[in-house]
Design a protein around this motif. Structure first.
Motif, short mmCIF file in Angstrom:
data_model
loop_
_atom_site.label_atom_id
_atom_site.label_comp_id
_atom_site.label_asym_id
_atom_site.label_seq_id
_atom_site.Cartn_x
_atom_site.Cartn_y
_atom_site.Cartn_z
N PRO A 1 -4.03 10.21 -8.36
CA PRO A 1 -4.07 8.87 -7.77
C PRO A 1 -5.46 8.25 -7.75
O PRO A 1 -5.59 7.02 -7.77
CB PRO A 1 -3.53 9.08 -6.36
CG PRO A 1 -3.71 10.53 -6.08
CD PRO A 1 -3.56 11.22 -7.39
N GLY A 2 -6.51 9.06 -7.74
CA GLY A 2 -7.86 8.52 -7.80
C GLY A 2 -8.11 7.78 -9.09
O GLY A 2 -8.70 6.70 -9.12
N ARG B 1 -5.49 0.28 -11.18
CA ARG B 1 -4.82 -0.75 -10.38
C ARG B 1 -5.78 -1.89 -10.05
O ARG B 1 -5.45 -3.08 -10.22
CB ARG B 1 -4.29 -0.14 -9.08
CG ARG B 1 -3.16 0.85 -9.24
CD ARG B 1 -2.80 1.47 -7.89
NE ARG B 1 -1.83 2.55 -8.01
CZ ARG B 1 -0.51 2.39 -8.04
NH1 ARG B 1 -0.01 1.17 -7.96
NH2 ARG B 1 0.29 3.43 -8.14
N ALA B 2 -6.95 -1.55 -9.58
CA ALA B 2 -7.92 -2.57 -9.16
C ALA B 2 -8.39 -3.40 -10.35
O ALA B 2 -8.51 -4.63 -10.25
CB ALA B 2 -9.10 -1.89 -8.47
N ARG C 1 3.25 4.08 -1.49
CA ARG C 1 3.34 4.71 -2.81
C ARG C 1 4.59 5.58 -2.89
O ARG C 1 4.97 6.25 -1.93
CB ARG C 1 2.11 5.58 -3.09
CG ARG C 1 0.81 4.79 -3.21
CD ARG C 1 0.73 4.07 -4.55
NE ARG C 1 -0.55 3.41 -4.71
CZ ARG C 1 -0.81 2.15 -4.39
NH1 ARG C 1 0.17 1.39 -3.90
NH2 ARG C 1 -2.01 1.64 -4.56
N THR D 1 -5.71 6.49 -11.08
CA THR D 1 -4.87 5.31 -11.17
C THR D 1 -5.33 4.20 -10.23
O THR D 1 -5.13 3.01 -10.51
CB THR D 1 -3.40 5.65 -10.88
OG1 THR D 1 -3.29 6.27 -9.59
CG2 THR D 1 -2.84 6.58 -11.94
N ASP D 2 -5.99 4.55 -9.13
CA ASP D 2 -6.49 3.50 -8.23
C ASP D 2 -7.51 2.60 -8.93
O ASP D 2 -7.55 1.39 -8.70
CB ASP D 2 -7.12 4.12 -6.98
CG ASP D 2 -6.07 4.57 -5.96
OD1 ASP D 2 -4.89 4.18 -6.11
OD2 ASP D 2 -6.43 5.30 -5.02
N THR D 3 -8.32 3.18 -9.81
CA THR D 3 -9.30 2.36 -10.53
C THR D 3 -8.60 1.44 -11.53
O THR D 3 -9.02 0.29 -11.74
CB THR D 3 -10.32 3.24 -11.26
OG1 THR D 3 -9.66 4.04 -12.26
CG2 THR D 3 -11.05 4.16 -10.28
N SER E 1 -0.54 10.14 -14.21
CA SER E 1 -0.39 9.12 -13.18
C SER E 1 0.18 9.70 -11.90
O SER E 1 -0.21 9.30 -10.78
CB SER E 1 0.53 8.00 -13.69
OG SER E 1 -0.03 7.36 -14.82
N THR F 1 0.83 -1.22 0.00
CA THR F 1 0.00 0.00 0.00
C THR F 1 0.86 1.26 0.00
O THR F 1 0.35 2.36 -0.08
CB THR F 1 -0.92 0.02 1.23
OG1 THR F 1 -0.13 -0.09 2.42
CG2 THR F 1 -1.90 -1.14 1.17
#
Length: 334
Positions: free
Chosen positions: A300-301, A307-308, A165, A303-305, A296, A163
């Motif tokens: 981060p919001g 990543r998942a 970064r 890129t979080d999608t 990127s 977790t």
């Protein structure tokens, strides 16, 4: 079944394949055909084989002969009921004769032109699985028993992504001129890029290991093992996957996505494996890559999608467990 896995040492991927075979109920023995026996053995290998070859004073014939003899002995010791070979291009006829008549399959993770294989030689070894879609077409035209099998993600190595970064764009891999040019462009555009690997490192031991004096003027770290590489990719704002002259997708394609990284992929033909724009980020020009890096780093919001979605797709379709099931089906035709 008793399965003998015959593989190069390359980054320890044989352990992932063996674990997946074991999950399917097989009793697995692994023979690493280019194992040089620890630090002392690797040093002797460098002096006896690699250095003479680099200066044009030797060949790899003796090394191939020794590897063939060891692999054939491993067959006798293991008494396998099926054999999975990874790459295997340096193994001579003595090994292939030792597994004649056994269910078997050979998985190629390079284009055949990058190996010592020829289509003529491949015709005598049994079923083939290749990561190269183009080679698969050529093999089929030559009436070989072939199927296209992409590479995979080792989901057992780092079950839970980090977790943490970092505010950088990472690259992990060998240093080639095309790759160095991409990283240099990003650096010149003010992108905080960082390369990892002995070819990039300025450490004296790494310069000695790679037979060089100079070092590229790029932020760089030393070699990292696969588990550490997974952590680096997951922690980075984004991570580069640079192919160059390859038509197959590298292991990094599935690893970067599988670990929940933001993958910057230099290929547009990834559809069918991943969805560009939502699971991986594809680019064709330095300008596109630079823009993706900046977003990127800044969003981060978003890129979080990615990543998942990348991790979910990989775990559902692209682990070694998925690939080994295909290998198992292939050896039934031997």
């Amino acid at each position: 079944m008793r399965v003998l896995l015959v593989s190069p040492a390359f980054h320890g991927y044989h352990a992932a394949i063996a674990a997946s075979l074991g999950t399917r109920g097989h009793e697995v023995t692994t023979h690493v055909y280019d194992d040089n026996g620890g630090v002392v053995g690797r040093t002797w290998h460098q002096v006896r084989h690699q250095l003479p070859h680099k200066i044009g004073a030797g060949s790899h014939r003796g090394l191939a002969r020794e590897a063939t003899e060891r692999a054939a002995a491993a067959v006798s010791a293991a008494r396998p009921e099926a054999v999975v070979v990874v790459k295997g291009d340096t193994l001579g006829s003595g090994f292939w004769e030792s597994i004649a008549g056994l269910p078997r399959v050979t998985w190629l993770y390079d284009e055949v032109r990058r190996t010592r294989w020829t289509i003529e030689r491949l015709g005598g070894i049994g079923p083939i699985a290749t990561y190269s879609a183009l080679d698969d077409v050529d093999f089929e035209a030559a009436a070989l028993a072939t199927r296209h099998l992409p590479l995979a993600f080792d989901h057992r190595l780092v079950p839970t992504p980090t977790t943490r970064r970092t505010h950088d764009i990472s690259f992990i891999g060998a240093r080639y001129p095309t790759r160095e040019r991409v990283l240099t462009v990003l650096r010149d555009e003010g992108i905080p890029v960082r390369a990892h690997g002995r070819d990039w490192s300025s450490h004296p031991i790494d310069r000695l290991r790679t037979w060089r004096v100079g070092t590229p003027a790029l932020p760089a770290g030393r070699d990292v093992g696969r588990a550490a590489a997974y952590d680096v990719m997951a922690a980075s704002a984004a991570t580069l996957n640079l192919h160059g002259d390859q038509d197959g997708f590298t292991m990094r394609t599935f690893e970067a996505a599988g670990i929940g990284g933001v993958e910057l992929l230099d290929r547009l033909d990834v559809e069918g494996l991943y969805d560009p724009g939502t699971e991986v980020l594809t680019w064709t020009t330095p300008e596109e890559l630079t823009d993706l890096c900046r977003r990127s780093l800044a969003d981060p919001g978003w890129t979080d999608t990615i990543r998942a979605a990348a991790r979910a797709r990989t775990l559902a379709e692209h682990t070694f467990d998925h690939r080994v099931a295909v290998l198992e089906a292939s050896w039934d035709t031997a």
